[in-house]
Design a protein around this motif. Structure first.
Motif, PDB file in Angstrom:
ATOM      1  N   LYS B  23       5.676  10.851 -10.566  1.00 27.40           N
ATOM      2  CA  LYS B  23       6.816  10.134 -11.132  1.00 27.40           C
ATOM      3  C   LYS B  23       6.411   8.688 -11.465  1.00 27.40           C
ATOM      4  CE  LYS B  23      11.223   8.443  -9.547  1.00 27.40           C
ATOM      5  NZ  LYS B  23      11.085   7.498  -8.501  1.00 27.40           N
ATOM      6  N   LEU B  24       5.754   8.042 -10.510  1.00 20.75           N
ATOM      7  CA  LEU B  24       5.377   6.640 -10.725  1.00 20.75           C
ATOM      8  C   LEU B  24       4.336   6.488 -11.835  1.00 20.75           C
ATOM      9  CD1 LEU B  24       5.281   5.275  -7.051  1.00 20.75           C
ATOM     10  CD2 LEU B  24       7.077   4.971  -8.758  1.00 20.75           C
ATOM     11  N   LEU B  25       3.454   7.474 -11.921  1.00 22.81           N
ATOM     12  CA  LEU B  25       2.463   7.428 -13.010  1.00 22.81           C
ATOM     13  C   LEU B  25       3.180   7.456 -14.365  1.00 22.81           C
ATOM     14  CD1 LEU B  25      -0.458   9.815 -11.931  1.00 22.81           C
ATOM     15  CD2 LEU B  25      -0.615   7.364 -12.408  1.00 22.81           C
ATOM     16  N   SER B  26       4.191   8.300 -14.458  1.00 30.33           N
ATOM     17  CA  SER B  26       4.919   8.404 -15.730  1.00 30.33           C
ATOM     18  C   SER B  26       5.693   7.113 -16.029  1.00 30.33           C
ATOM     19  CB  SER B  26       5.862   9.612 -15.719  1.00 30.33           C
ATOM     20  OG  SER B  26       6.935   9.358 -14.835  1.00 30.33           O
ATOM     21  N   GLU B  27       5.948   6.355 -14.973  1.00 33.16           N
ATOM     22  CA  GLU B  27       6.658   5.082 -15.166  1.00 33.16           C
ATOM     23  C   GLU B  27       5.689   3.925 -15.386  1.00 33.16           C
ATOM     24  OE1 GLU B  27       9.104   4.700 -11.688  1.00 33.16           O
ATOM     25  OE2 GLU B  27      10.334   6.431 -12.228  1.00 33.16           O
ATOM     26  N   GLY B  28       4.399   4.240 -15.365  1.00 33.68           N
ATOM     27  CA  GLY B  28       3.395   3.224 -15.679  1.00 33.68           C
ATOM     28  C   GLY B  28       2.906   2.413 -14.491  1.00 33.68           C
ATOM     29  N   VAL B  29       3.188   2.860 -13.288  1.00 38.44           N
ATOM     30  CA  VAL B  29       2.684   2.151 -12.097  1.00 38.44           C
ATOM     31  C   VAL B  29       1.163   2.343 -12.027  1.00 38.44           C
ATOM     32  CG1 VAL B  29       2.754   2.058  -9.564  1.00 38.44           C
ATOM     33  CG2 VAL B  29       4.866   2.421 -10.867  1.00 38.44           C
ATOM     34  N   PRO B  30       0.400   1.278 -11.786  1.00 37.15           N
ATOM     35  CA  PRO B  30      -1.068   1.407 -11.762  1.00 37.15           C
ATOM     36  C   PRO B  30      -1.530   2.399 -10.682  1.00 37.15           C
ATOM     37  CG  PRO B  30      -0.422  -0.900 -11.729  1.00 37.15           C
ATOM     38  CD  PRO B  30       0.824  -0.102 -11.556  1.00 37.15           C
ATOM     39  N   PRO B  31      -2.395   3.336 -11.058  1.00 32.48           N
ATOM     40  CA  PRO B  31      -2.852   4.345 -10.091  1.00 32.48           C
ATOM     41  C   PRO B  31      -3.576   3.736  -8.884  1.00 32.48           C
ATOM     42  CG  PRO B  31      -3.985   4.572 -12.207  1.00 32.48           C
ATOM     43  CD  PRO B  31      -2.896   3.599 -12.415  1.00 32.48           C
ATOM     44  N   ASP B  32      -4.312   2.636  -9.096  1.00 34.91           N
ATOM     45  CA  ASP B  32      -5.036   2.023  -7.969  1.00 34.91           C
ATOM     46  C   ASP B  32      -4.077   1.563  -6.867  1.00 34.91           C
ATOM     47  OD1 ASP B  32      -8.019   1.858  -8.449  1.00 34.91           O
ATOM     48  OD2 ASP B  32      -7.226   1.234 -10.386  1.00 34.91           O
ATOM     49  N   GLU B  33      -2.915   1.129  -7.299  1.00 35.73           N
ATOM     50  CA  GLU B  33      -1.909   0.695  -6.328  1.00 35.73           C
ATOM     51  C   GLU B  33      -1.475   1.869  -5.435  1.00 35.73           C
ATOM     52  OE1 GLU B  33       2.514  -0.864  -6.890  1.00 35.73           O
ATOM     53  OE2 GLU B  33       1.094  -1.923  -8.193  1.00 35.73           O
ATOM     54  N   MET B  34      -1.336   3.031  -6.063  1.00 34.07           N
ATOM     55  CA  MET B  34      -0.912   4.209  -5.285  1.00 34.07           C
ATOM     56  C   MET B  34      -2.051   4.717  -4.394  1.00 34.07           C
ATOM     57  SD  MET B  34       1.525   6.234  -7.899  1.00 34.07           S
ATOM     58  CE  MET B  34       0.838   5.699  -9.448  1.00 34.07           C
ATOM     59  N   LEU B  35      -3.287   4.605  -4.908  1.00 31.52           N
ATOM     60  CA  LEU B  35      -4.427   5.003  -4.077  1.00 31.52           C
ATOM     61  C   LEU B  35      -4.516   4.101  -2.838  1.00 31.52           C
ATOM     62  CD1 LEU B  35      -6.825   6.876  -3.665  1.00 31.52           C
ATOM     63  CD2 LEU B  35      -8.222   5.323  -5.015  1.00 31.52           C
ATOM     64  N   ASP B  36      -4.233   2.830  -3.031  1.00 32.93           N
ATOM     65  CA  ASP B  36      -4.208   1.910  -1.884  1.00 32.93           C
ATOM     66  C   ASP B  36      -3.194   2.365  -0.838  1.00 32.93           C
ATOM     67  OD1 ASP B  36      -6.215   0.267  -2.633  1.00 32.93           O
ATOM     68  OD2 ASP B  36      -4.922  -1.240  -3.600  1.00 32.93           O
ATOM     69  N   SER B  37      -2.049   2.834  -1.313  1.00 34.64           N
ATOM     70  CA  SER B  37      -1.021   3.318  -0.377  1.00 34.64           C
ATOM     71  C   SER B  37      -1.527   4.537   0.396  1.00 34.64           C
ATOM     72  CB  SER B  37       0.250   3.706  -1.133  1.00 34.64           C
ATOM     73  OG  SER B  37       0.790   2.583  -1.753  1.00 34.64           O
ATOM     74  N   LEU B  38      -2.208   5.414  -0.319  1.00 30.21           N
ATOM     75  CA  LEU B  38      -2.752   6.602   0.359  1.00 30.21           C
ATOM     76  C   LEU B  38      -3.816   6.201   1.377  1.00 30.21           C
ATOM     77  CD1 LEU B  38      -3.203   9.226  -2.542  1.00 30.21           C
ATOM     78  CD2 LEU B  38      -1.472   9.236  -0.753  1.00 30.21           C
ATOM     79  N   ARG B  39      -4.671   5.245   0.986  1.00 30.45           N
ATOM     80  CA  ARG B  39      -5.717   4.762   1.901  1.00 30.45           C
ATOM     81  C   ARG B  39      -5.101   4.203   3.172  1.00 30.45           C
ATOM     82  NH1 ARG B  39      -8.824   1.578  -2.768  1.00 30.45           N
ATOM     83  NH2 ARG B  39     -10.246   3.222  -3.403  1.00 30.45           N
ATOM     84  N   LYS B  40      -4.077   3.365   2.962  1.00 30.45           N
ATOM     85  CA  LYS B  40      -3.421   2.724   4.094  1.00 30.45           C
ATOM     86  C   LYS B  40      -2.835   3.795   5.041  1.00 30.45           C
ATOM     87  CE  LYS B  40       0.288  -0.583   4.787  1.00 30.45           C
ATOM     88  NZ  LYS B  40       1.491  -1.089   4.156  1.00 30.45           N
ATOM     89  N   ALA B  41      -2.220   4.798   4.449  1.00 26.67           N
ATOM     90  CA  ALA B  41      -1.620   5.870   5.260  1.00 26.67           C
ATOM     91  C   ALA B  41      -2.695   6.651   6.014  1.00 26.67           C
ATOM     92  CB  ALA B  41      -0.817   6.804   4.360  1.00 26.67           C
ATOM     93  N   MET B  42      -3.811   6.902   5.351  1.00 24.37           N
ATOM     94  CA  MET B  42      -4.914   7.663   5.977  1.00 24.37           C
ATOM     95  C   MET B  42      -5.499   6.882   7.147  1.00 24.37           C
ATOM     96  SD  MET B  42      -6.607  10.507   5.363  1.00 24.37           S
ATOM     97  CE  MET B  42      -8.114  11.286   5.850  1.00 24.37           C
ATOM     98  N   ILE B  43      -5.737   5.608   6.932  1.00 23.99           N
ATOM     99  CA  ILE B  43      -6.320   4.779   7.988  1.00 23.99           C
ATOM    100  C   ILE B  43      -5.344   4.663   9.166  1.00 23.99           C
ATOM    101  CG2 ILE B  43      -7.040   2.387   8.530  1.00 23.99           C
ATOM    102  CD1 ILE B  43      -8.303   2.434   5.623  1.00 23.99           C
ATOM    103  N   GLU B  44      -4.081   4.536   8.838  1.00 23.33           N
ATOM    104  CA  GLU B  44      -3.073   4.454   9.903  1.00 23.33           C
ATOM    105  C   GLU B  44      -3.028   5.754  10.715  1.00 23.33           C
ATOM    106  OE1 GLU B  44       0.621   2.535   8.775  1.00 23.33           O
ATOM    107  OE2 GLU B  44       1.685   3.955  10.057  1.00 23.33           O
ATOM    108  N   ALA B  45      -3.160   6.882  10.030  1.00 22.38           N
ATOM    109  CA  ALA B  45      -3.148   8.173  10.743  1.00 22.38           C
ATOM    110  C   ALA B  45      -4.332   8.253  11.710  1.00 22.38           C
ATOM    111  CB  ALA B  45      -3.204   9.319   9.734  1.00 22.38           C
TER     112      ALA B  45
END
Lengths: 364, 211
Positions: B23-45
């Protein structure tokens, strides 16, 4: 004391008595194959005579009192849809499509199982060969060696079909899956595993049933999952007991890096006849187990199959076995065994040393 | 915008995370920003696992979350090879959970990771080394039959004068300092955090081996 056969020694130990010597358990799928005379694993796993011959030769060569006859973990589950690659040197599960993408629909097949007789493992070739191999081995060496066979409980059995990590993950991902699975596990899967357990005990001439508890590892599952699993396994054990009776001992297999022996004993102690676990090599020291359970239940441990038996020399093995015997002697009874099946490439001389050291020091 | 990706990811909801990313990709949100969110979640886990707040099922769920999200993003984010190239796999057995956790931690941290799979013999690693010239080799060993094969990988690196350039570390049930010392490896990681730290020290900071 007159020298006992291995089987007599094992059964005395499982009754909590002290036999003439401490019994030795070990087994190895891949070493036994090596002694079968069939070089290609793809032929071997379909040949009951070869499977039995390999294991009989193994038992005789290393003079074990307790052993198992196996080919791999998945043979019994092919009838439920487990898929493996049998290569020239190894049997391994196929990588499922759901490894990285959870898929709830994979659990539907278990719901629709119906009666166990529709899913006799012997309908598949490898399990058919394995059952025949058990019968041959029981007939030929069953009076000399205790054949230790078993099948996991209903929850772990589904895990072996779809993947153990995957099923645990899916319970975390799909909040309502657990209730759904519980119905299947306590219903058709429970009936199926109890039925297969009985067939296995029958195949080894009603000498013992081996229950796996490896999942009760401190690092593997959370408290909630552990308690749910324990309730299922307890029900499974009780139902197996009802079928096989109280005269047949229930051996155990706790192949785990951080075995939760305290939990296992508390939950299952009154239904089992031993606790076999990995020490040295795991986080549970043998001395602690002896102090806690040595007067309560037979313990089987003392051989580190990884660092020492595989990678060490004869002197290391002798020293380890002597030390374990000294610790184990303080229990009411004790058996020597590794944490798990032995690896291909374990030096024969090291295995001979286990028996030699036991013969020299392993008495009370 | 991608805060929701992080929230869904740490809540271990792979399908919702994947849907939100699309959804966010279709809205033009930068993919790197979302990858950062995934990284943060992975490290937190992984940190929660270290503290005993998560166990393997939750880590496995996080792998699914990261994998499904990354599959959507991977062709849209910047080249992941800035930090260095890692070759990873399990020698001699079918165990993959530990290897996968480390693999996705490395991916999340910005390494270019090549997964050879499981039940490997030394030849698979040797082929991978020839083809990819990795900076780091991370080998998972669970059974003792991996040991001779591990020796062959090290021998290959030494005979081909690659040992100084290519770092090698181990993890898994059989990984321990004794084995690392025996084969003169650059280290061993007993948990995801250590494995990540080791990779950064050895590849990014150019650390020396432990012998």
């Amino acid at each position: 004391m007159t020298e006992m056969t291995g089987s007599e020694r094992a059964l005395a130990y499982l009754k909590g008595e002290r036999p003439d010597k401490m019994p030795i358990w070990h087994e190895s799928v891949y070493l036994a194959w090596q002694y079968s005379g069939v070089p290609d694993l793809r032929q071997y796993v379909l040949d009951p005579e070869a499977i039995a011959r390999g294991h009989i030769n193994y038992a005789k060569k290393f003079n074990v009192d307790i052993t198992g006859v196996n080919i791999d973990m998945w043979a019994l589950y092919e009838v439920l849809g487990a898929e493996v690659d049998v290569r020239s040197h190894v049997v391994q599960p196929k990588i499922p499509a759901w490894r990285y993408r959870p898929d709830r629909s994979i659990y539907e097949r278990f719901k629709k199982m119906g009666k166990p007789e529709n899913y006799d493992p012997r309908n598949c070739k490898r399990a058919k060969a394995l059952f025949k191999a058990w019968e041959i081995a029981a007939r030929e060496i069953g009076d000399k060696v205790l054949l230790r066979q078993g099948i996991l409980g209903p929850a772990a059995s589904i895990g072996l079909v779809v993947g153990v990590p995957e099923i645990m993950r899916d319970i975390a991902v799909f909040p309502d899956l657990l209730d759904d699975l519980m119905e299947t596990i306590t219903g058709p899967m429970m009936d199926w595993t109890v039925d297969v357990a009985y067939k296995m005990v029958e195949a080894v001439n009603f000498t013992n049933f081996c229950m796996g508890f490896s999942v009760y590892d401190k690092g593997l599952i959370d408290d909630q999952t552990r308690n749910i699993l324990a309730e299922i396994d307890l029900e499974y054990l009780k139902r197996v007991r009802d079928k096989i009776g109280w005269d047949i001992p229930i051996t155990t297999h706790i192949c785990s890096y951080a075995p939760d022996l305290d939990f296992i004993y508390e939950k299952f102690g009154q239904h089992i006849n031993e606790m076999q676990f990995h020490s040295p090599g795991s986080t549970y020291p043998l001395q602690n187990a002896v102090n806690k359970f040595g007067d309560k239940i037979p313990l089987c441990a003392g051989i580190d199959h990884l660092g020492t038996l595989f990678a060490g020399g004869v002197n290391d093995v002798e020293s380890m076995v002597k030390n374990s015997i000294e610790i184990g002697k303080k229990s009411k009874t004790f058996g020597l065994g590794p944490g798990c099946g032995l690896s291909y490439g374990t030096p024969e001389e090291n295995l001979m040393t286990v028996t030699r050291t036991r013969d020299k020091y392993g008495t009370w | 915008m991608s805060g929701k990706v992080y929230e869904l990811a740490v809540s271990l909801r792979p399908f919702e995370t994947e849907g939100e990313i699309k959804k966010l990709l279709s809205e033009g949100v930068p993919p790197d920003e979302m990858l950062d969110s995934l990284r943060k979640a992975m490290i937190e886990a992984c940190e929660k696992y270290d503290k005993g707040e998560f166990s393997l099922p939750q880590l496995s769920a996080m792998i699914a979350v990261f994998h499904m999200g990354y599959e959507v993003l991977k062709d849209r984010v910047e080249s992941p090879s800035k930090k260095g190239k890692i070759l990873i796999g399990t020698l001699g057995s079918v165990h993959y959970i530990g290897k996968d956790i480390i693999k996705f931690m490395y991916v999340a941290d910005g390494f270019d990771v090549h997964d050879l799979g499981e039940n490997l013999l030394a030849d698979s690693f040797i082929g991978g080394i020839s083809e990819l010239n990795p900076d780091l080799i991370a080998i998972s060993i669970f059974l003792t039959n991996a040991m001779p094969e591990l020796g062959k990988v090290v021998d290959y690196l030494e005979k081909n004068n690659l040992r100084k350039r290519t770092k090698i570390i181990i993890g898994g049930a059989q990984g321990n300092p004794r084995i690392a010392a025996k084969y003169k490896l650059d280290g061993w990681g007993h948990d995801p955090k250590t494995a990540l730290k080791l990779a950064n020290e050895l590849v990014v900071a150019g650390g020396d081996r432990n012998d």
